[in-house]
Write an enzyme that holds these catalytic residues in place. Structure first.
Site, PDB file in Angstrom:
ATOM      1  N   GLU A 130      -6.048 -10.865  -1.061  1.00  0.00           N
ATOM      2  CA  GLU A 130      -6.942 -10.492   0.008  1.00  0.00           C
ATOM      3  C   GLU A 130      -8.172 -10.572  -0.198  1.00  0.00           C
ATOM      4  OE1 GLU A 130      -5.398  -7.218   2.627  1.00  0.00           O
ATOM      5  OE2 GLU A 130      -3.272  -7.698   1.829  1.00  0.00           O
ATOM      6  N   GLU A 162       0.761  -1.107   0.057  1.00  0.00           N
ATOM      7  CA  GLU A 162       0.008   0.093  -0.068  1.00  0.00           C
ATOM      8  C   GLU A 162       0.783   1.260  -0.132  1.00  0.00           C
ATOM      9  OE1 GLU A 162      -2.590  -0.591   3.171  1.00  0.00           O
ATOM     10  OE2 GLU A 162      -3.720  -2.268   2.181  1.00  0.00           O
TER      11      GLU A 162
HETATM   12  C1  HAH Z   1      -5.644  -4.738   4.064  1.00  0.00           C
HETATM   13  N1  HAH Z   1      -5.463  -3.321   3.772  1.00  0.00           N
HETATM   14  C2  HAH Z   1      -4.135  -4.947   4.619  1.00  0.00           C
HETATM   15  O1  HAH Z   1      -3.428  -5.191   3.545  1.00  0.00           O
HETATM   16  C3  HAH Z   1      -4.102  -6.123   5.683  1.00  0.00           C
HETATM   17  O2  HAH Z   1      -2.733  -6.386   6.192  1.00  0.00           O
HETATM   18  C4  HAH Z   1      -5.087  -5.911   6.807  1.00  0.00           C
HETATM   19  O3  HAH Z   1      -5.010  -7.103   7.760  1.00  0.00           O
HETATM   20  C5  HAH Z   1      -6.260  -5.963   6.262  1.00  0.00           C
HETATM   21  C6  HAH Z   1      -6.603  -5.040   5.162  1.00  0.00           C
HETATM   22  C7  HAH Z   1      -6.772  -3.099   3.211  1.00  0.00           C
HETATM   23  C8  HAH Z   1      -7.238  -1.388   3.353  1.00  0.00           C
HETATM   24  C9  HAH Z   1      -8.478  -1.006   2.891  1.00  0.00           C
HETATM   25  O4  HAH Z   1      -8.794  -1.798   1.743  1.00  0.00           O
HETATM   26  C10 HAH Z   1      -9.103   0.071   2.807  1.00  0.00           C
HETATM   27  C11 HAH Z   1      -8.433   1.166   3.653  1.00  0.00           C
HETATM   28  C12 HAH Z   1      -7.117   0.689   4.266  1.00  0.00           C
HETATM   29  C13 HAH Z   1      -6.753  -0.726   4.193  1.00  0.00           C
END
Ligand code: HAH
Length: 368
Positions: free
Chosen positions: A270, A163
């Site tokens: 994910e 990210e």
């Molecule tokens: C993910 N971010 C991360 O990669 C993961 O490590 C965590 O456990 C959960 C989600 C996704 C995310 C998003 O879709 C929107 C805003 C912030 C983060």
């Protein structure tokens, strides 16, 4: 024509018998699709994000039946695994790796460099001042050497940088502590350190909201730039945190199609499909958030989104080398607390009793 009653009875009986058998065959076929374990429907690793709490009781056996790859949901993130400069907390990560090794599952590591769940000490000196670029990169290298080195040969793929791209339309990279201190070099460096620590591991850049054309182009620019510069990136991770209203087949097709020609492998890292329309930021509760029932209408709509996704995944099966679901079942998901705290979601293929939902046969029809 004179109809002889016992002949008519025989004909009716035969017709009934035939139609019952036909019905039985259809039911058997449907049962065969939904009884088949998820992992056996696909010829690529099918993974799931877990914590140590998932690896006991009924969930342990369930995971072994349905999945053949694990991602530690939190245990390998910078904060949990390296809470203080001189302290690594290996316990949870080790327990997940041991479980996977004992049972012959692959492991995707997640993640080595992220703005979130990164401990404050990384970026500051003992007086609380921001460290130099040199110090921060040295800390990053030591961290990656320690974590990747410990699991060398056991973790086949790593999310190296997570990210790094900004969600703001006019901003390229996220204005994180990493960027502020190092400039964009930290991204390439993280890949070099990971490659140095385990030359055989597949190394991914991983991000979300990849279906947005603006963000997608920024991701494309980043990964293509890394690849062209000879940085050891091998793959792109599309997180796939989607929802009942997205993605459309066309959106997903143009997203995967955009990355497909880069010579990088693609993994869906994910995957989950929220039953609530997509919102990207955390927000306070509203009255309608009390409506959390998993209704037949929500189930049908969700199955359709899952179906569309797998139809497109199948189209790109030559490029897609793994699919990981973000949590085991609707018993517990990170979406129960995001974007709204304590709002139950139902985003996965299996319900709270670990029973398949409509989404499972909907995707199994696109097996490959
Ligand atoms: C993910 N971010 C991360 O990669 C993961 O490590 C965590 O456990 C959960 C989600 C996704 C995310 C998003 O879709 C929107 C805003 C912030 C983060």
């Amino acid at each position: 024509m004179k109809i002889i009653p016992h002949k008519l009875a025989a004909v009716v009986y035969l017709a009934l018998l035939l139609s019952c058998n036909a019905g039985k065959n259809i039911r058997q076929d449907q049962a065969a699709v939904s009884d088949k374990a998820l992992k056996d429907c696909f010829s690529i690793p099918i993974g799931v994000a877990v914590g140590p709490y998932n690896l006991k009781g009924d969930e342990a056996a369930f995971i072994l039946k349905q999945f053949n790859s694990l991602t530690p949901e939190n245990a390998m993130k910078m904060g949990p695994i390296h809470p203080r400069p001189d302290r690594y907390n290996w316990r949870d990560a080790d327990s997940i790796v041991d479980f996977a090794q004992r049972n012959g599952l692959r492991i995707r590591g997640h993640n080595l460099c992220w703005h979130n769940q990164a401990p404050g000490w990384f970026f500051t000196d003992s007086s609380g001042k921001a460290v130099s670029k040199e110090v921060l990169l040295r800390r990053l290298r030591e961290h990656i050497q320690a974590v990747v080195g410990r699991y060398k040969g056991k973790i086949y793929a790593w999310d190296v940088v997570n990210e790094a791209i900004s969600d703001k339309p006019d901003e390229y990279l996220r204005n994180s502590r990493w960027l502020q201190i190092c400039g964009e070099d930290y991204i390439a460096k993280a890949f070099e350190y990971a490659h140095e620590a385990d030359p055989d591991a597949l190394l991914f850049y991983n991000d979300y909201n990849e279906i947005s054309p603006i963000k997608r182009e920024k991701m494309y620019r980043l990964v293509k730039g890394l690849k062209d510069a000879g940085i050891p990136i091998t793959g792109i991770g599309l997180q796939g945190h989607w929802a009942i209203n997205e993605p459309s087949k066309a959106q997903l097709d143009s997203t995967i199609g955009r990355f497909a020609g880069l010579g990088l492998t693609i993994q869906i890292t994910e995957l989950d499909i929220s039953v609530y329309p997509k919102e990207h930021d955390a927000r306070p509760r509203r009255p309608e958030d009390a409506d959390t029932a998993f209704t037949p209408a929500r189930e049908a709509k969700q199955a359709e989104v899952y179906r569309n996704c797998f139809e497109v995944f199948k189209k790109y099966r030559k490029q897609i080398s793994g699919i990981t679901f973000w949590n085991v079942s609707d018993r517990s998901s990170w979406l129960d607390d995001f974007p709204v705290r304590n709002r139950k979601d139902h985003p996965l293929l299996f319900d709270s009793n670990l029973k398949p939902k409509k989404a499972l046969p909907a995707i199994a029809q696109y097996s490959w």
